[in-house]
Scaffold this active site. Structure first.
Site, PDB file in Angstrom:
ATOM      1  N   ARG A  75       0.847  -1.195   0.000  1.00  0.00           N
ATOM      2  CA  ARG A  75       0.000   0.000   0.000  1.00  0.00           C
ATOM      3  C   ARG A  75       0.882   1.244   0.000  1.00  0.00           C
ATOM      4  O   ARG A  75       1.726   1.399   0.880  1.00  0.00           O
ATOM      5  CB  ARG A  75      -0.906  -0.014   1.236  1.00  0.00           C
ATOM      6  CG  ARG A  75      -1.714   1.246   1.396  1.00  0.00           C
ATOM      7  CD  ARG A  75      -2.708   1.166   2.578  1.00  0.00           C
ATOM      8  NE  ARG A  75      -3.390   2.440   2.671  1.00  0.00           N
ATOM      9  CZ  ARG A  75      -3.372   3.251   3.729  1.00  0.00           C
ATOM     10  NH1 ARG A  75      -2.728   2.896   4.826  1.00  0.00           N
ATOM     11  NH2 ARG A  75      -3.994   4.401   3.705  1.00  0.00           N
ATOM     12  N   HIS A 119      -3.176  10.911   1.061  1.00  0.00           N
ATOM     13  CA  HIS A 119      -2.654  10.681   2.412  1.00  0.00           C
ATOM     14  C   HIS A 119      -2.116  12.020   2.916  1.00  0.00           C
ATOM     15  O   HIS A 119      -0.920  12.164   3.192  1.00  0.00           O
ATOM     16  CB  HIS A 119      -1.579   9.586   2.382  1.00  0.00           C
ATOM     17  CG  HIS A 119      -1.321   8.924   3.703  1.00  0.00           C
ATOM     18  ND1 HIS A 119      -1.452   7.572   3.920  1.00  0.00           N
ATOM     19  CD2 HIS A 119      -0.932   9.434   4.898  1.00  0.00           C
ATOM     20  CE1 HIS A 119      -1.137   7.272   5.179  1.00  0.00           C
ATOM     21  NE2 HIS A 119      -0.822   8.400   5.797  1.00  0.00           N
ATOM     22  N   GLU A 165      -7.628   8.170   6.438  1.00  0.00           N
ATOM     23  CA  GLU A 165      -7.918   8.784   7.734  1.00  0.00           C
ATOM     24  C   GLU A 165      -8.410  10.223   7.664  1.00  0.00           C
ATOM     25  O   GLU A 165      -7.744  11.142   8.166  1.00  0.00           O
ATOM     26  CB  GLU A 165      -6.669   8.725   8.627  1.00  0.00           C
ATOM     27  CG  GLU A 165      -6.134   7.337   8.857  1.00  0.00           C
ATOM     28  CD  GLU A 165      -5.007   7.306   9.891  1.00  0.00           C
ATOM     29  OE1 GLU A 165      -4.551   8.383  10.321  1.00  0.00           O
ATOM     30  OE2 GLU A 165      -4.606   6.194  10.292  1.00  0.00           O
ATOM     31  N   ASN A 293      -7.532   1.646   9.931  1.00  0.00           N
ATOM     32  CA  ASN A 293      -6.213   1.807  10.549  1.00  0.00           C
ATOM     33  C   ASN A 293      -6.443   1.794  12.052  1.00  0.00           C
ATOM     34  O   ASN A 293      -7.233   2.585  12.574  1.00  0.00           O
ATOM     35  CB  ASN A 293      -5.559   3.132  10.152  1.00  0.00           C
ATOM     36  CG  ASN A 293      -5.187   3.172   8.676  1.00  0.00           C
ATOM     37  OD1 ASN A 293      -5.324   2.172   7.972  1.00  0.00           O
ATOM     38  ND2 ASN A 293      -4.743   4.320   8.213  1.00  0.00           N
ATOM     39  N   TYR A 295      -4.549   1.466  15.972  1.00  0.00           N
ATOM     40  CA  TYR A 295      -3.278   1.541  16.689  1.00  0.00           C
ATOM     41  C   TYR A 295      -3.341   1.257  18.181  1.00  0.00           C
ATOM     42  O   TYR A 295      -2.419   0.692  18.749  1.00  0.00           O
ATOM     43  CB  TYR A 295      -2.627   2.915  16.465  1.00  0.00           C
ATOM     44  CG  TYR A 295      -1.991   3.031  15.097  1.00  0.00           C
ATOM     45  CD1 TYR A 295      -0.699   2.589  14.875  1.00  0.00           C
ATOM     46  CD2 TYR A 295      -2.709   3.524  14.018  1.00  0.00           C
ATOM     47  CE1 TYR A 295      -0.112   2.654  13.615  1.00  0.00           C
ATOM     48  CE2 TYR A 295      -2.135   3.593  12.745  1.00  0.00           C
ATOM     49  CZ  TYR A 295      -0.837   3.155  12.557  1.00  0.00           C
ATOM     50  OH  TYR A 295      -0.270   3.204  11.314  1.00  0.00           O
ATOM     51  N   GLU A 366      -3.631  -0.385   8.118  1.00  0.00           N
ATOM     52  CA  GLU A 366      -2.474  -0.002   8.940  1.00  0.00           C
ATOM     53  C   GLU A 366      -2.642  -0.548  10.347  1.00  0.00           C
ATOM     54  O   GLU A 366      -3.730  -0.474  10.926  1.00  0.00           O
ATOM     55  CB  GLU A 366      -2.330   1.529   9.093  1.00  0.00           C
ATOM     56  CG  GLU A 366      -1.811   2.246   7.886  1.00  0.00           C
ATOM     57  CD  GLU A 366      -1.707   3.753   8.112  1.00  0.00           C
ATOM     58  OE1 GLU A 366      -1.495   4.198   9.260  1.00  0.00           O
ATOM     59  OE2 GLU A 366      -1.832   4.484   7.129  1.00  0.00           O
TER      60      GLU A 366
HETATM   61  C1  GBH Z   1      -1.490   6.837  10.939  1.00  0.00           C
HETATM   62  O1  GBH Z   1      -2.275   7.693  11.707  1.00  0.00           O
HETATM   63  C2  GBH Z   1      -1.120   7.475   9.627  1.00  0.00           C
HETATM   64  O2  GBH Z   1      -1.975   7.054   8.584  1.00  0.00           O
HETATM   65  C3  GBH Z   1       0.316   7.281   9.231  1.00  0.00           C
HETATM   66  O3  GBH Z   1       0.649   8.175   8.203  1.00  0.00           O
HETATM   67  C4  GBH Z   1       1.204   7.450  10.434  1.00  0.00           C
HETATM   68  O4  GBH Z   1       2.559   7.422  10.113  1.00  0.00           O
HETATM   69  C5  GBH Z   1       0.876   6.360  11.412  1.00  0.00           C
HETATM   70  O5  GBH Z   1      -0.477   6.316  11.700  1.00  0.00           O
HETATM   71  C6  GBH Z   1       1.628   6.468  12.730  1.00  0.00           C
HETATM   72  O6  GBH Z   1       1.283   7.644  13.390  1.00  0.00           O
HETATM   73  O7  GBH Z   1      -2.994   9.418  21.967  1.00  0.00           O
HETATM   74  O8  GBH Z   1      -2.783   7.099  22.640  1.00  0.00           O
HETATM   75  O9  GBH Z   1      -4.936   7.930  21.983  1.00  0.00           O
HETATM   76  C7  GBH Z   1      -2.486   7.294  13.041  1.00  0.00           C
HETATM   77  C8  GBH Z   1      -3.723   7.865  13.699  1.00  0.00           C
HETATM   78  C9  GBH Z   1      -4.664   8.801  15.646  1.00  0.00           C
HETATM   79  C10 GBH Z   1      -3.503   6.766  15.850  1.00  0.00           C
HETATM   80  C11 GBH Z   1      -4.432   9.123  17.078  1.00  0.00           C
HETATM   81  C12 GBH Z   1      -3.270   7.014  17.320  1.00  0.00           C
HETATM   82  C13 GBH Z   1      -3.887   8.478  19.189  1.00  0.00           C
HETATM   83  C14 GBH Z   1      -3.205   7.557  20.159  1.00  0.00           C
HETATM   84  N1  GBH Z   1      -3.580   8.001  15.117  1.00  0.00           N
HETATM   85  N2  GBH Z   1      -4.219   7.921  17.884  1.00  0.00           N
HETATM   86  S1  GBH Z   1      -3.501   8.038  21.809  1.00  0.00           S
END
Ligand code: GBH
Length: 463
Positions: A75, A119, A165, A293, A295, A366
């Site tokens: 991707r 993006h 996103e 995505n 995390y 992601e």
């Molecule tokens: C992605 O966004 C992006 O698509 C990518 O470009 C980027 O490099 C990658 O992630 C890493 O950052 O403060 O503990 O609640 C991530 C979107 C939104 C995920 C906010 C984590 C907050 C974590 N993020 N979220 S927390």
């Protein structure tokens, strides 16, 4: 690893501004990120993507690495300002040429391209003429840009993602001002997001009407971190649900259910734009798959009047609009970006999507983690990252076992890269980048993926 279907997609992901470099090469126009990085203090250490990992010149080597590591899907995103330096009008043939070469090289190596159109690197020219996400005309410009991409690349690209996103682009870019273009507002995010959704729908409509013969699929990628009620009090269960609706429902409801969540309408009043009838029709079912995505996870509770906001950054939508208090469990391990590692949150997130949106085909576009790595004798032993991936992929396995239609998984990221406002300080790669020499050094996590993919392919063959 027992429940993954044979045709499960194993990939890794990147994005244009984060890896390409060559920021002003071969006719590329500036993007809002080129501009944003120029203001001291916007990005840690005043880093920028001018060179990044120089993928623009090293893409062959990078694809060779993808191949060697066993990935069958990759991707990446297209830089709008490389194709249209002014965001509209004249096409830059050199930009087309770069992506043609990239796509051809991937296919020659049996790697399926999954192409994101946006993006976050909006052409700066559109921002300067006030035709950015705040202006409804942006959806026409996006449609024009998308059409050029379908027309020039669609003979070979069969998997498209319109936007990456929109939540981040809206909240961090137009609400909190920590990402480009750096606006601070409590109404602009809702307007920008509205235009992003319409832009997405228009691009999909063009693809479905004029490029049917290409037989490809197209969808959107949203991000959502899981929100777990801090306890079983009804008000906190409700707060967690509200947080998810403001985070993911904001974008997914219009596409899968036909309109914004009721709770957003109730709480935002005039700040939430209204879709016309025809926009609703265009949006409904405008994604062939559910791109996610994911995390991390946070606890959610109803906002306590006297408490301080724990993490405005992590809040899915502007906090005062939601009355949600977020927190982390001190028992949860943290990545070096301070995001909590909570694999069961991933299982619950997938289940929530399956329940709310009638079990769509989900692709995790992601998932990954940032740790500070060290090179030792030419190797990077990133045990914590391996553990992270193991546990999250197991969490995916659990979800599939429960009946969730998860069809693919992309690791973020194939390489260490420009981590937006954190510059080069955070490493998400499964391949290490030495920023002095730009050498790529496979980490143990990349080797782990090779094994997993191989095992899976062998299983698929024996069945
Ligand atoms: C992605 O966004 C992006 O698509 C990518 O470009 C980027 O490099 C990658 O992630 C890493 O950052 O403060 O503990 O609640 C991530 C979107 C939104 C995920 C906010 C984590 C907050 C974590 N993020 N979220 S927390």
């Amino acid at each position: 690893m027992t429940n993954f279907p044979n045709d499960f997609i194993w990939g890794s992901a990147t994005s244009s501004y984060q890896i390409e470099g060559a920021h002003d090469k071969d006719g590329k126009g500036p993007s809002i990120w080129d501009k944003f990085c120029k203001t001291p203090g916007n990005v840690l250490n005043n880093d920028n993507g001018n060179i990044a990992i120089d993928h623009y010149h090293r893409f062959k080597e990078d694809i060779a690495l993808l191949k060697k590591q066993g990935f069958t899907a990759y991707r990446f995103s297209i830089s709008w300002a490389r194709i249209l330096p002014n965001g509209k009008g004249q096409v830059n043939e050199k930009g087309i040429e770069f992506y043609n070469k990239l796509i051809d090289e991937l296919l020659a190596n049996d790697i399926q391209p999954w192409v994101t159109l946006y993006h976050w690197d909006l052409p700066q020219a559109l921002y300067e003429s006030k035709e950015d996400w705040l202006n409804p005309v942006i959806s026409d410009h996006f449609e024009e840009y998308a059409t050029i991409c379908f027309d020039r690349f669609g003979d070979r690209v069969k998997h498209w993602i319109t936007l990456n996103e929109p939540w981040v682009a809206a909240i961090l870019g137009y609400g909190q001002g920590v990402f480009a273009p750096g606006h601070i507002s409590n109404s602009e995010p809702y307007l920008a997001a509205h235009h992003m959704l319409i832009a997405h729908a228009k691009a999909v409509n063009i693809y479905k009407s004029y490029f049917k013969s290409q037989h490809g699929t197209i969808g959107i990628t949203n991000n959502c971190d899981w929100r777990e009620p801090i306890d079983q009090q009804p008000k906190n269960i409700e707060a967690a649900e509200r947080a998810l609706l403001f985070f993911l429902g904001w974008f997914a409801d219009p596409i899968w259910l036909g309109d914004y969540p009721q709770v957003m309408k109730d709480r935002l009043g005039d700040r939430l734009p209204v879709f016309t009838k025809s926009e609703k029709v265009l949006l409904k079912d405008s994604s062939d798959f559910f791109g996610l995505n994911h995390y991390t996870t946070m606890y959610a509770a109803e906002q306590d009047e006297d408490a301080e906001e724990v993490s405005a950054y992590g809040n899915g939508g502007l906090s005062e609009d939601q009355d949600v208090q977020l927190s982390q469990d001190p028992k949860w391990p943290l990545t070096d970006f301070n995001w909590a590692v909570v694999p069961w949150g991933c299982t619950k997130m997938l289940q929530w999507i399956a329940d709310r949106y009638d079990n769509p085909n989900i692709i995790i576009t992601e998932n990954g983690c940032a740790y500070h790595d060290e090179v030792q004798n030419g190797e990077v032993h990133d045990e914590r990252r391996v553990e992270f991936y193991k546990s999250y992929i197991e969490a995916c396995d659990d979800a599939i076992q429960n009946g969730v239609s998860l069809k693919g998984y992309f690791a973020w990221s194939m390489f260490d890269n420009f981590e937006w406002a954190s510059g080069y300080s955070q490493r998400f790669g499964i391949n290490y980048i030495d920023y002095d020499t730009l050498e790529r050094i496979p980490k143990d996590s990349a080797k782990w993926f090779t094994k997993i993919i191989k095992k899976h392919q062998e299983k698929a063959i024996t069945i």
